[in-house]
Design a protein around this motif. Structure first.
Motif, mmCIF file in Angstrom:
data_model
loop_
_atom_site.group_PDB
_atom_site.id
_atom_site.type_symbol
_atom_site.label_atom_id
_atom_site.label_comp_id
_atom_site.label_asym_id
_atom_site.label_seq_id
_atom_site.Cartn_x
_atom_site.Cartn_y
_atom_site.Cartn_z
ATOM 1 N N PHE A 20 1.539 23.301 -7.482
ATOM 2 C CA PHE A 20 1.821 22.093 -8.248
ATOM 3 C C PHE A 20 1.523 22.407 -9.707
ATOM 4 N N VAL A 21 2.576 22.290 -10.516
ATOM 5 C CA VAL A 21 2.463 22.634 -11.930
ATOM 6 C C VAL A 21 2.738 21.380 -12.737
ATOM 7 N N HIS A 22 1.886 21.100 -13.716
ATOM 8 C CA HIS A 22 2.088 19.929 -14.574
ATOM 9 C C HIS A 22 1.959 20.373 -16.022
ATOM 10 N N ARG A 23 3.005 20.096 -16.818
ATOM 11 C CA ARG A 23 3.031 20.496 -18.230
ATOM 12 C C ARG A 23 2.578 21.935 -18.429
ATOM 13 N N GLY A 24 3.150 22.799 -17.610
ATOM 14 C CA GLY A 24 2.887 24.224 -17.775
ATOM 15 C C GLY A 24 1.565 24.693 -17.192
ATOM 16 N N GLN A 25 0.759 23.757 -16.679
ATOM 17 C CA GLN A 25 -0.529 24.168 -16.101
ATOM 18 C C GLN A 25 -0.422 24.209 -14.585
ATOM 19 N N THR A 26 -0.842 25.314 -13.996
ATOM 20 C CA THR A 26 -0.797 25.421 -12.536
ATOM 21 C C THR A 26 -2.062 24.783 -11.970
ATOM 22 N N LEU A 27 -1.895 23.635 -11.344
ATOM 23 C CA LEU A 27 -3.058 22.893 -10.835
ATOM 24 C C LEU A 27 -3.348 23.240 -9.381
ATOM 25 N N LEU A 28 -2.305 23.603 -8.641
ATOM 26 C CA LEU A 28 -2.495 24.166 -7.298
ATOM 27 C C LEU A 28 -1.651 25.428 -7.246
ATOM 28 N N ASP A 29 -2.258 26.493 -6.746
ATOM 29 C CA ASP A 29 -1.626 27.788 -6.891
ATOM 30 C C ASP A 29 -1.364 28.457 -5.532
ATOM 31 N N ARG A 30 -0.143 28.421 -5.094
ATOM 32 C CA ARG A 30 0.323 29.121 -3.889
ATOM 33 C C ARG A 30 -0.616 28.941 -2.690
ATOM 34 N N ILE A 31 -0.761 27.705 -2.288
ATOM 35 C CA ILE A 31 -1.657 27.421 -1.159
ATOM 36 C C ILE A 31 -0.881 27.487 0.148
ATOM 37 N N SER A 32 -1.367 28.330 1.054
ATOM 38 C CA SER A 32 -0.783 28.390 2.395
ATOM 39 C C SER A 32 -1.886 28.052 3.381
ATOM 40 N N LEU A 33 -1.586 27.120 4.272
ATOM 41 C CA LEU A 33 -2.548 26.855 5.339
ATOM 42 C C LEU A 33 -1.845 26.136 6.478
ATOM 43 N N ARG A 34 -2.522 26.142 7.609
ATOM 44 C CA ARG A 34 -1.963 25.513 8.795
ATOM 45 C C ARG A 34 -3.054 24.621 9.376
ATOM 46 N N LEU A 35 -2.741 23.348 9.543
ATOM 47 C CA LEU A 35 -3.713 22.430 10.135
ATOM 48 C C LEU A 35 -3.262 22.079 11.538
ATOM 49 N N GLU A 36 -4.144 22.357 12.477
ATOM 50 C CA GLU A 36 -3.847 21.982 13.866
ATOM 51 C C GLU A 36 -5.177 21.725 14.560
ATOM 52 N N GLY A 37 -5.194 21.659 15.869
ATOM 53 C CA GLY A 37 -6.449 21.445 16.578
ATOM 54 C C GLY A 37 -6.972 20.033 16.386
ATOM 55 N N GLY A 60 2.364 13.326 1.148
ATOM 56 C CA GLY A 60 3.715 13.039 0.678
ATOM 57 C C GLY A 60 3.745 12.157 -0.562
ATOM 58 N N LEU A 61 2.594 11.925 -1.208
ATOM 59 C CA LEU A 61 2.571 11.100 -2.422
ATOM 60 C C LEU A 61 3.038 11.894 -3.633
ATOM 61 N N LEU A 62 2.935 13.208 -3.547
ATOM 62 C CA LEU A 62 3.436 14.087 -4.609
ATOM 63 C C LEU A 62 4.311 15.153 -3.971
ATOM 64 N N LYS A 63 5.238 15.656 -4.754
ATOM 65 C CA LYS A 63 6.103 16.740 -4.264
ATOM 66 C C LYS A 63 5.628 18.045 -4.902
ATOM 67 N N PRO A 64 5.551 19.100 -4.106
ATOM 68 C CA PRO A 64 5.145 20.374 -4.705
ATOM 69 C C PRO A 64 6.203 20.879 -5.696
ATOM 70 N N THR A 65 5.745 21.597 -6.712
ATOM 71 C CA THR A 65 6.679 22.217 -7.651
ATOM 72 C C THR A 65 7.374 23.393 -6.966
#
Ligand SMILES: Nc1ncnc2c1ncn2[C@@H]1O[C@H](COP(=O)(O)OP(=O)(O)OP(=O)(O)O)[C@@H](O)[C@H]1O
Length: 243
Positions: A20-37, A60-65
């Protein structure tokens, strides 16, 4: 064996290289994870690490860049089976009771069932006495319990809680933590953010540790607290990592 009769699950939830990038700033950076269990997940990390953003993206309140957020099934026109409770609850300008009956209406509950169900939820969360008070004049702890009561009525498969106790006194914190345990016992998957280490130790089965918008660790809570894999997580646990 054919398991067509089982309810379709939202899980696993998979995040694939989500940024998630906002005004050129990367606020979340390539996050991969799997939630189960079935365990309770605590998202931890210092101020500004990206905990709220991550939950908003999952919900779903925000869309990833970049990257994808993928639920195993989607709502397909049916009521959503995920709910989110915020640090400062979002309540409507009407009574506590009406906040609940309104949510049931949105959820498609037949009119006649709404009030009895709402009263049951108020009772469950110790809110019967304030049922007719405007939701916005309730104390912080009461508002949070009302938000939980509303989520309870929707019987979510997954509940996101964004620092739900950060503005509350010890008794109100305990009420929220008890509710979280209660949701979990009823089969709701919990994903909750907190900076409170003691709270995380009390509640977490799994920990996701974020720092500077990156996922640094995702491990069983026992391992995270006893043998963190990274210097940053160790510093955080020792109270040495402020931001
Ligand atoms: N909708 C948004 N648009 C742009 N920037 C945002 C948005 N939401 C949050 N941010 C920024 O992203 C960063 C991460 O914010 P976030 O609220 O996810 O952190 P957090 O880990 O939940 O922090 P805290 O513990 O202080 O609540 C912060 O620098 C914040 O200012």
């Amino acid at each position: 064996m054919n398991d067509m009769r089982l309810p379709i699950s939202l899980l696993p939830l998979e995040l694939n290289e989500v940024s998630f990038v906002h005004r050129g700033q990367t606020l979340l950076d390539r996050i991969s994870l799997r939630l189960e269990g079935h365990g309770k997940i605590l998202i931890m990390g210092p101020n500004g690490a990206g905990k709220s953003l991550l939950m908003r993206l999952c919900h779903g309140l925000l869309k990833p860049t970049n990257g994808q957020v993928h639920w195993a099934s989607n709502a397909n026109g049916k009521p959503p089976r995920q709910a989110m409770v915020f640090q400062r609850p979002v309540l409507l300008r009407r009574s506590a009771l009406a906040n609940l009956t309104y949510a049931l209406g949105i959820n498609g509950t037949p009119w006649k069932q709404r009030k009895p169900m709402a009263w049951q939820a108020l009772d469950h969360f110790g809110l019967t006495a304030i049922a007719h008070r405007p939701a916005r004049v309730l104390s912080g702890g009461e508002q949070q319990r009302l938000a939980l009561a509303r989520a309870w009525l929707l019987k979510p498969e997954v509940l996101f809680l964004d620092e739900p106790t950060s503005a509350l006194d010890p008794a109100a914190i305990k009420a929220v933590e008890d509710a979280v345990v209660d949701f979990h016992r009823q089969g709701t998957r919990i994903v909750m953010s907190s900076h409170d280490l003691n709270q995380a130790k009390r509640l977490a089965d799994e920990v996701i540790f974020l720092y500077g918008g990156r996922l640094i660790e995702h491990s069983p809570a026992e391992d995270f607290f006893s043998q963190p894999q990274t210097a940053r997580a160790r510093a955080f646990i020792n109270g040495e990592l402020v931001w």
